[in-house]
Design a protein around this motif. Structure first.
Motif, PDB file in Angstrom:
ATOM      1  N   LEU A   1       0.836  -1.203   0.000  1.00 21.04           N
ATOM      2  CA  LEU A   1       0.000   0.000   0.000  1.00 21.04           C
ATOM      3  C   LEU A   1       0.873   1.256   0.000  1.00 21.04           C
ATOM      4  N   SER A   2       0.467   2.234  -0.799  1.00 20.81           N
ATOM      5  CA  SER A   2       1.164   3.524  -0.812  1.00 20.81           C
ATOM      6  C   SER A   2       0.149   4.631  -0.583  1.00 20.81           C
ATOM      7  N   VAL A   3       0.592   5.664   0.102  1.00 19.40           N
ATOM      8  CA  VAL A   3      -0.281   6.777   0.455  1.00 19.40           C
ATOM      9  C   VAL A   3      -0.170   7.849  -0.625  1.00 19.40           C
ATOM     10  N   LEU A   4      -1.347   8.180  -1.247  1.00 19.64           N
ATOM     11  CA  LEU A   4      -1.374   9.222  -2.276  1.00 19.64           C
ATOM     12  C   LEU A   4      -1.850  10.557  -1.698  1.00 19.64           C
ATOM     13  N   VAL A   5      -2.827  10.478  -0.804  1.00 18.81           N
ATOM     14  CA  VAL A   5      -3.325  11.678  -0.128  1.00 18.81           C
ATOM     15  C   VAL A   5      -3.369  11.361   1.373  1.00 18.81           C
ATOM     16  N   THR A   6      -2.703  12.175   2.158  1.00 17.86           N
ATOM     17  CA  THR A   6      -2.580  11.867   3.596  1.00 17.86           C
ATOM     18  C   THR A   6      -3.855  12.151   4.380  1.00 17.86           C
ATOM     19  N   GLY A   7      -4.727  12.999   3.873  1.00 19.18           N
ATOM     20  CA  GLY A   7      -5.953  13.296   4.595  1.00 19.18           C
ATOM     21  C   GLY A   7      -5.691  14.139   5.835  1.00 19.18           C
ATOM     22  N   PRO A   8      -6.591  14.121   6.797  1.00 21.57           N
ATOM     23  CA  PRO A   8      -6.447  14.955   7.997  1.00 21.57           C
ATOM     24  C   PRO A   8      -5.284  14.457   8.865  1.00 21.57           C
ATOM     25  N   PRO A   9      -4.816  15.295   9.821  1.00 21.61           N
ATOM     26  CA  PRO A   9      -3.725  14.873  10.712  1.00 21.61           C
ATOM     27  C   PRO A   9      -4.091  13.586  11.456  1.00 21.61           C
ATOM     28  N   GLU A  10      -3.115  12.729  11.620  1.00 22.25           N
ATOM     29  CA  GLU A  10      -3.254  11.467  12.354  1.00 22.25           C
ATOM     30  C   GLU A  10      -4.260  10.505  11.713  1.00 22.25           C
ATOM     31  N   ALA A  11      -4.579  10.731  10.428  1.00 18.94           N
ATOM     32  CA  ALA A  11      -5.521   9.826   9.758  1.00 18.94           C
ATOM     33  C   ALA A  11      -4.970   8.407   9.688  1.00 18.94           C
ATOM     34  N   LEU A  12      -3.642   8.305   9.584  1.00 20.59           N
ATOM     35  CA  LEU A  12      -3.046   6.966   9.504  1.00 20.59           C
ATOM     36  C   LEU A  12      -3.185   6.196  10.817  1.00 20.59           C
ATOM     37  N   GLU A  13      -3.315   6.910  11.949  1.00 20.73           N
ATOM     38  CA  GLU A  13      -3.375   6.251  13.252  1.00 20.73           C
ATOM     39  C   GLU A  13      -4.791   6.157  13.815  1.00 20.73           C
TER      40      GLU A  13
ATOM     41  N   TYR B   1     -24.229   1.884   2.452  1.00 21.91           N
ATOM     42  CA  TYR B   1     -23.659   0.573   2.815  1.00 21.91           C
ATOM     43  C   TYR B   1     -22.328   0.674   3.558  1.00 21.91           C
ATOM     44  N   ILE B   2     -21.762   1.849   3.563  1.00 18.69           N
ATOM     45  CA  ILE B   2     -20.464   2.033   4.218  1.00 18.69           C
ATOM     46  C   ILE B   2     -20.682   2.360   5.695  1.00 18.69           C
ATOM     47  N   GLY B   3     -19.970   1.666   6.577  1.00 16.73           N
ATOM     48  CA  GLY B   3     -20.041   1.962   7.997  1.00 16.73           C
ATOM     49  C   GLY B   3     -19.071   3.065   8.377  1.00 16.73           C
ATOM     50  N   ARG B   4     -19.391   3.760   9.471  1.00 21.38           N
ATOM     51  CA  ARG B   4     -18.512   4.841   9.940  1.00 21.38           C
ATOM     52  C   ARG B   4     -17.147   4.280  10.310  1.00 21.38           C
ATOM     53  N   SER B   5     -16.111   4.999   9.936  1.00 16.25           N
ATOM     54  CA  SER B   5     -14.705   4.647  10.197  1.00 16.25           C
ATOM     55  C   SER B   5     -14.259   3.416   9.419  1.00 16.25           C
ATOM     56  N   GLU B   6     -14.980   3.053   8.353  1.00 15.25           N
ATOM     57  CA  GLU B   6     -14.515   1.958   7.499  1.00 15.25           C
ATOM     58  C   GLU B   6     -13.586   2.487   6.421  1.00 15.25           C
ATOM     59  N   LEU B   7     -12.723   1.603   5.942  1.00 10.40           N
ATOM     60  CA  LEU B   7     -11.818   1.918   4.835  1.00 10.40           C
ATOM     61  C   LEU B   7     -12.427   1.326   3.568  1.00 10.40           C
TER      62      LEU B   7
ATOM     63  N   ALA C   1     -20.812   9.136   4.437  1.00  8.93           N
ATOM     64  CA  ALA C   1     -21.000   7.915   5.223  1.00  8.93           C
ATOM     65  C   ALA C   1     -20.022   7.822   6.391  1.00  8.93           C
ATOM     66  N   GLY C   2     -19.048   8.705   6.473  1.00  8.95           N
ATOM     67  CA  GLY C   2     -18.088   8.689   7.581  1.00  8.95           C
ATOM     68  C   GLY C   2     -16.916   7.759   7.336  1.00  8.95           C
ATOM     69  N   ALA C   3     -16.607   7.467   6.077  1.00 10.86           N
ATOM     70  CA  ALA C   3     -15.484   6.587   5.765  1.00 10.86           C
ATOM     71  C   ALA C   3     -14.168   7.222   6.204  1.00 10.86           C
ATOM     72  N   SER C   4     -13.209   6.347   6.588  1.00  9.76           N
ATOM     73  CA  SER C   4     -11.898   6.842   7.018  1.00  9.76           C
ATOM     74  C   SER C   4     -10.962   7.110   5.850  1.00  9.76           C
ATOM     75  N   GLY C   5     -11.258   6.523   4.685  1.00 13.58           N
ATOM     76  CA  GLY C   5     -10.406   6.722   3.518  1.00 13.58           C
ATOM     77  C   GLY C   5     -10.791   5.765   2.407  1.00 13.58           C
ATOM     78  N   ILE C   6     -10.043   5.866   1.313  1.00 16.01           N
ATOM     79  CA  ILE C   6     -10.303   5.035   0.137  1.00 16.01           C
ATOM     80  C   ILE C   6      -9.013   4.322  -0.250  1.00 16.01           C
ATOM     81  N   VAL C   7      -9.144   3.043  -0.615  1.00 14.22           N
ATOM     82  CA  VAL C   7      -8.044   2.288  -1.217  1.00 14.22           C
ATOM     83  C   VAL C   7      -8.423   2.036  -2.671  1.00 14.22           C
ATOM     84  N   PHE C   8      -7.621   2.578  -3.587  1.00 17.85           N
ATOM     85  CA  PHE C   8      -7.902   2.332  -5.007  1.00 17.85           C
ATOM     86  C   PHE C   8      -7.014   1.190  -5.469  1.00 17.85           C
ATOM     87  N   GLY C   9      -7.674   0.081  -5.914  1.00 20.12           N
ATOM     88  CA  GLY C   9      -6.946  -1.087  -6.386  1.00 20.12           C
ATOM     89  C   GLY C   9      -6.683  -0.991  -7.883  1.00 20.12           C
ATOM     90  N   LEU C  10      -5.429  -0.999  -8.291  1.00 18.15           N
ATOM     91  CA  LEU C  10      -5.064  -0.886  -9.706  1.00 18.15           C
ATOM     92  C   LEU C  10      -5.459  -2.151 -10.476  1.00 18.15           C
TER      93      LEU C  10
END
Length: 515
Positions: free
Chosen positions: A15-27, A44-50, A73-82
């Motif tokens: 996994l590589s980070v393209l957009v860091t998002g808000p502070p401490e999003a990774l933690e 269909y997306i739950g809060r704090s889901e990736l 929906a309150g998602a924590s982020g997106i993973v784009f699969g190539l």
């Protein structure tokens, strides 16, 4: 804890980070990972889901709208699969995430979403496994410290090793401090704890001098034998704290049981010694040797106490509380439980006249049990203990039946009529009490007569008419009229010493019958 950072740390995922998002999003904690190709996945997306996606929705939905739905929906982020047809993350998606300040990750073509899901499951499993391992390790340490006979002190040390921020104490239901670590309880704190343990059920928190404390009862069945105190409010304790405290409370039951077994053995030994003294069958050397086993030096003067309770405290509990109070004062003593009293023998190194005052202090320590303490003059040989014991026990019997508020006394301190009345048959007490019947019958029919109250005040003021009249808010002539009515109703004249003595005995007998 499952976080984006914990997944990025799994090198096999790439996994590589393209957009860091808000502070401490990774933690930030993730609730789970969710795969979707819906144009609008917000329902269909739950809060704090990736959110994991290959972008198959892009022909129907612009990236900005998809990102907006994920944020709603309150998602924590997106993973784009190539994929082969999308070998790089679309710039429009990167721009949309950057504008929305939403975390965006990229997953290599060769890594399936299932691998991410599997990695997330492993992280959660490790999260659950780690506390379990800690719990098992701590349980082994608890068992080892108990086996090594370090007792409650060892258990608290083990608990503090894992949680050094927790101030801890163990107090039994008599108020005795069994162990503490990181705190210092006052005598008042211990009394509050003992009182709380008597409640059914005990409270979850106590307000102590040391601060607000969480209380965990220690005991398998019925009334708890002790309380594990953590001087922290319950709301301030984490799940790990509460789990560790609960685990320690279960192991402390074993130490409490061991203490009870030792106490039972000591009580049997002490009971035998009291029987030897009371019966006069024990030799002076044998009694001296047995007292020494309790740390009592018979070369000193010896004091004997007979402790009883006007409340509903059981003798075993009173004995434990008495022993704890003496131990808290640093005084070695032999404490024996009898059917109606607790006998204490201790070395007395102060002047004999100081004993009564000292007993009042001990009674204050035992105030929660409504105690009476009877004693005799200190003796200077274990061979003289029988006389002191019998006198103390006789005094205790009188104290238990007296209507006056005596808490501590020697036999010589009690009024003679108390000693006499406490030993006579109930039938005679009833005969004496019946002297008051005509007065009570008259008072019941005449609301303003107050003949019994008049009689009590006359005796209290020792036949002084003026003081009695003032206490009753009467003119002296009105008092004379009441006294004459008392004489006519009972045949006894309260204006004479003999009459007042009869009435005094009648009132005391009535009070004894009411006990």
């Amino acid at each position: 804890m499952l976080t984006v950072g914990s997944l990025v740390a799994v090198r096999e995922l790439g996994l590589s980070v393209l957009v860091t998002g808000p502070p401490e999003a990774l933690e930030a904690k993730l609730s789970w990972v969710h795969t979707t190709e819906l144009p609008d996945p917000s329902g269909y997306i739950g809060r704090s889901e990736l959110v994991m996606t290959n972008g198959l929705w892009m022909p129907e939905m612009p990236p900005a709208a998809f990102v907006e739905a994920c944020c709603a929906a309150g998602a924590s982020g997106i993973v784009f699969g190539l994929l082969d047809r999308t070998p790089e993350t679309p710039p429009a998606l990167i721009d949309a995430c950057r504008k929305a300040n939403l975390l965006l990750l990229q997953l290599p073509i060769e890594v399936p979403f299932a691998a991410v899901t599997h990695a997330a499951a492993n992280v959660l499993a490790d999260d659950r496994r780690s506390p379990l391992i800690t719990t098992l390790r701590r349980a082994e340490a608890f068992a080892d410290t108990l086996a090594a006979e370090y007792g409650a002190e060892g258990v608290l040390r083990v608990l503090r090793r894992d949680h050094p921020d927790l101030p801890l104490a163990l107090v039994d239901r008599t108020g005795a401090l069994l162990a503490e670590a990181g705190t210092s309880l006052t005598a008042g704190d211990r009394t509050v704890t003992a009182t709380a343990l008597a409640r059914k059920p005990p409270p979850l928190e106590l307000v102590l001098d040391a601060g607000t404390a969480t209380l965990l009862p220690v005991g398998a069945f019925g009334q708890p034998e002790a309380a594990l105190l953590c001087v922290r409010p319950t709301a301030d304790l984490s799940e790990a704290h509460q789990g560790a405290l609960s685990q320690a409370a279960h192991f402390l039951v074993l130490d409490i049981a061991r203490r009870q077994a030792v106490r039972a053995s000591e009580e049997r030994f002490a009971h035998e010694l009291i029987d030897m003294i009371a019966s006069g069958t024990g030799s002076t050397p044998d009694i001296t040797r047995r007292l020494a086993a309790f740390g009592v030096d018979a070369d000193d003067a010896l004091a004997v106490l007979a402790v009883s309770s006007r409340g509903d405290t059981a003798m075993l509990e009173l004995a434990a509380a008495t022993g704890a109070a003496l131990s808290g004062r640093g005084i070695p003593a032999m404490v024996a439980t009898g059917p109606q009293d607790v006998v204490v023998v201790l070395a007395w190194r102060q002047p004999a006249e100081a004993l009564i005052g000292w007993c009042h202090g001990l009674a204050a320590d035992l105030s929660a049990h409504s105690p009476t303490i009877a004693t005799a003059a200190p003796v200077h040989s274990s061979g003289n203990l029988r006389t002191a014991l019998l006198e103390a026990r006789r005094t205790s019997q009188v104290l238990g039946r007296t209507s006056h508020d005596f808490t501590v006394a020697r036999l010589a301190d009690l009024p003679t009529y108390h000693t006499v009345l406490s030993s006579i048959e109930p039938q005679l007490l009833q005969h004496l009490s019946s002297i008051l019947a005509p007065l009570r019958a008259y008072d019941a029919k005449h609301a303003d007569s107050a003949l019994e109250s008049t009689l009590r005040n006359l005796i209290e003021y020792q036949g002084h008419y003026k003081k009695t009249a003032q206490a009753l808010h009467l003119h002296v002539n009105g008092l004379y009229g009441r006294l004459e009515r008392i004489r006519n109703l009972t045949g006894r004249d309260p204006r004479t010493l003999e009459g007042r003595l009869d009435f005094l005995l009648a009132l005391e007998a009535d009070a004894l019958l009411a006990l």
